[in-house]
Design an enzyme around this catalytic site. Structure first.
Site, PDB file in Angstrom:
ATOM      1  N   GLU A 272       5.693   6.587  -9.708  1.00 37.92           N
ATOM      2  CA  GLU A 272       4.315   6.113  -9.128  1.00 37.92           C
ATOM      3  C   GLU A 272       3.704   6.998  -7.952  1.00 37.92           C
ATOM      4  OE1 GLU A 272       3.517   1.953  -8.469  1.00 37.92           O
ATOM      5  OE2 GLU A 272       5.540   1.278  -9.186  1.00 37.92           O
TER       6      GLU A 272
ATOM      7  N   ASP B  97      -4.626  -3.549 -18.665  1.00 37.09           N
ATOM      8  CA  ASP B  97      -3.740  -2.173 -19.053  1.00 37.09           C
ATOM      9  C   ASP B  97      -3.814  -1.643 -20.283  1.00 37.09           C
ATOM     10  OD1 ASP B  97      -2.227  -2.883 -16.506  1.00 37.09           O
ATOM     11  OD2 ASP B  97      -1.101  -4.237 -17.390  1.00 37.09           O
TER      12      ASP B  97
ATOM     13  N   HIS C 238       0.258   1.365 -13.106  1.00 35.48           N
ATOM     14  CA  HIS C 238       1.187   0.496 -13.540  1.00 35.48           C
ATOM     15  C   HIS C 238       2.790   0.588 -13.546  1.00 35.48           C
ATOM     16  CE1 HIS C 238       2.218  -3.616 -15.652  1.00 35.48           C
ATOM     17  NE2 HIS C 238       2.704  -2.795 -16.408  1.00 35.48           N
TER      18      HIS C 238
ATOM     19  N   ASN D 295      -5.626   2.786 -12.471  1.00 36.64           N
ATOM     20  CA  ASN D 295      -4.666   1.777 -11.989  1.00 36.64           C
ATOM     21  C   ASN D 295      -3.245   2.618 -12.388  1.00 36.64           C
ATOM     22  OD1 ASN D 295      -3.824  -0.810 -11.423  1.00 36.64           O
ATOM     23  ND2 ASN D 295      -3.232  -0.891 -13.641  1.00 36.64           N
TER      24      ASN D 295
ATOM     25  N   ASN E 211       1.426   3.074  -2.728  1.00 33.17           N
ATOM     26  CA  ASN E 211       0.762   3.927  -3.740  1.00 33.17           C
ATOM     27  C   ASN E 211      -0.667   4.431  -2.808  1.00 33.17           C
ATOM     28  OD1 ASN E 211       1.904   4.383  -6.114  1.00 33.17           O
ATOM     29  ND2 ASN E 211       1.976   2.058  -6.045  1.00 33.17           N
TER      30      ASN E 211
ATOM     31  N   LYS F 199      -5.676  -8.371  -9.198  1.00 37.45           N
ATOM     32  CA  LYS F 199      -6.487  -9.254  -9.407  1.00 37.45           C
ATOM     33  C   LYS F 199      -7.060  -8.471 -10.839  1.00 37.45           C
ATOM     34  CE  LYS F 199     -10.898 -11.036  -7.184  1.00 37.45           C
ATOM     35  NZ  LYS F 199     -10.796 -12.590  -7.348  1.00 37.45           N
TER      36      LYS F 199
ATOM     37  N   GLY G 183       0.949  -1.279  -0.012  1.00 41.03           N
ATOM     38  CA  GLY G 183       0.095  -0.032   0.021  1.00 41.03           C
ATOM     39  C   GLY G 183       0.867   1.186  -0.058  1.00 41.03           C
TER      40      GLY G 183
HETATM   41  C1  GAR Z   1       3.427  -1.062  -7.399  1.00 44.39           C
HETATM   42  O1  GAR Z   1       4.577  -1.156  -8.060  1.00 44.39           O
HETATM   43  C2  GAR Z   1       2.161  -1.035  -8.443  1.00 44.39           C
HETATM   44  O2  GAR Z   1       2.587  -0.226  -9.254  1.00 44.39           O
HETATM   45  C3  GAR Z   1       2.082  -2.615  -8.887  1.00 44.39           C
HETATM   46  O3  GAR Z   1       2.418  -3.378  -7.623  1.00 44.39           O
HETATM   47  C4  GAR Z   1       3.041  -2.416  -6.747  1.00 44.39           C
HETATM   48  C5  GAR Z   1       2.220  -2.240  -5.439  1.00 44.39           C
HETATM   49  O4  GAR Z   1       2.817  -1.573  -4.588  1.00 44.39           O
HETATM   50  N1  GAR Z   1       1.136  -2.819  -9.505  1.00 44.39           N
HETATM   51  C6  GAR Z   1       0.968  -3.871 -10.541  1.00 44.39           C
HETATM   52  O5  GAR Z   1       1.804  -4.286 -11.034  1.00 44.39           O
HETATM   53  C7  GAR Z   1      -0.566  -3.976 -11.068  1.00 44.39           C
HETATM   54  N2  GAR Z   1      -0.309  -4.337 -12.498  1.00 44.39           N
HETATM   55  P1  GAR Z   1       2.026  -0.987  -3.327  1.00 44.39           P
HETATM   56  O6  GAR Z   1       1.267  -1.936  -2.932  1.00 44.39           O
HETATM   57  O7  GAR Z   1       3.260  -0.488  -2.278  1.00 44.39           O
HETATM   58  O8  GAR Z   1       1.335  -0.005  -3.753  1.00 44.39           O
END
Ligand code: GAR
Length: 200
Positions: A182, A152, A111, A109, A15, A93, A13
């Site tokens: 991000e 995506d 990515h 989203n 982000n 998911k 989490g």
């Molecule tokens: C982040 O790097 C996000 O961009 C990626 O997972 C990580 C989650 O980190 N998401 C994906 O790959 C989705 N396709 P977080 O839980 O610390 O935000």
């Protein structure tokens, strides 16, 4: 009017944290995180939400074994709270076409690559950075996009490039992409889209 936001998470989490911090510092003013939903019990993202007094909900695989069960319950919870924007922040998911078509340009989203590179089904989390390093690209980054029925594949809202450095491992690169891209573009995109929705 302020757009009510639900953030969907599966893991750490960071982000989500960037969004909550941006609310606190006044970068996000057009939206408010009203609910954090995790498909994984014990996800640290839930603690982050609680620390900011945001309501949390866990829809676990044990309780909602099929995608259809999960999405039915999720829709119920989102509608009950009149959520206007759904943010996928490390949500691991894939949502069905039934679900995404219900919320056109209402789901975004983040990515961890520059779409259309290293994206689509199977590209998530560290796997994305492993793929970028093994291909040998010199620039990667992050993308925020709307979510539609193509994984995506929805319209791009924001992107930021990040350079690959000598000695990068997937873990080192993941951290740099988060810090430099991000955590910066996601809060800005949340504000932009929340504002557009609020003004509709
Ligand atoms: C982040 O790097 C996000 O961009 C990626 O997972 C990580 C989650 O980190 N998401 C994906 O790959 C989705 N396709 P977080 O839980 O610390 O935000």
């Amino acid at each position: 009017m302020v757009t009510k936001i639900a953030v969907l998470v599966s893991g750490g989490g960071t982000n989500l944290q960037a969004i909550l911090d941006a609310e606190k510092s006044g970068i996000i003013t057009s939206g408010k995180v009203s609910l954090v939903v995790s498909n994984k019990e014990g996800a640290y993202a839930l603690e982050r939400a609680k620390n900011h007094s945001v309501e949390t909900l866990v829809l676990s695989k044990a309780e909602y074994p099929t995608n259809a069960d999960f999405e039915k319950k999720l829709i119920e919870e989102l509608e009950r709270r009149e959520i206007g924007l759904i943010v996928l922040a490390g949500f691991m998911k894939i949502l069905s076409a039934d679900f995404t078509s219900r919320y056109p340009e209402r789901i975004i989203n983040v990515h961890p690559a520059l779409i259309p590179s290293f994206c689509g089904e199977g590209f998530y989390g560290l796997k994305v950075h492993e793929a970028a390093l093994s291909y040998g690209v010199k620039v990667t980054g992050a993308t925020v996009h709307f979510v539609n029925e193509i994984p995506d594949g929805g319209r791009i809202i924001a992107q930021k490039a990040v350079y690959i450095e000598d000695g990068d491992t997937p873990e080192i690169l993941q951290k740099r992409v988060m810090e430099e891209a991000e955590w910066k573009i996601l809060p800005l995109a949340v504000e932009k889209v929340s504002k557009e929705i609020a003004e509709k």
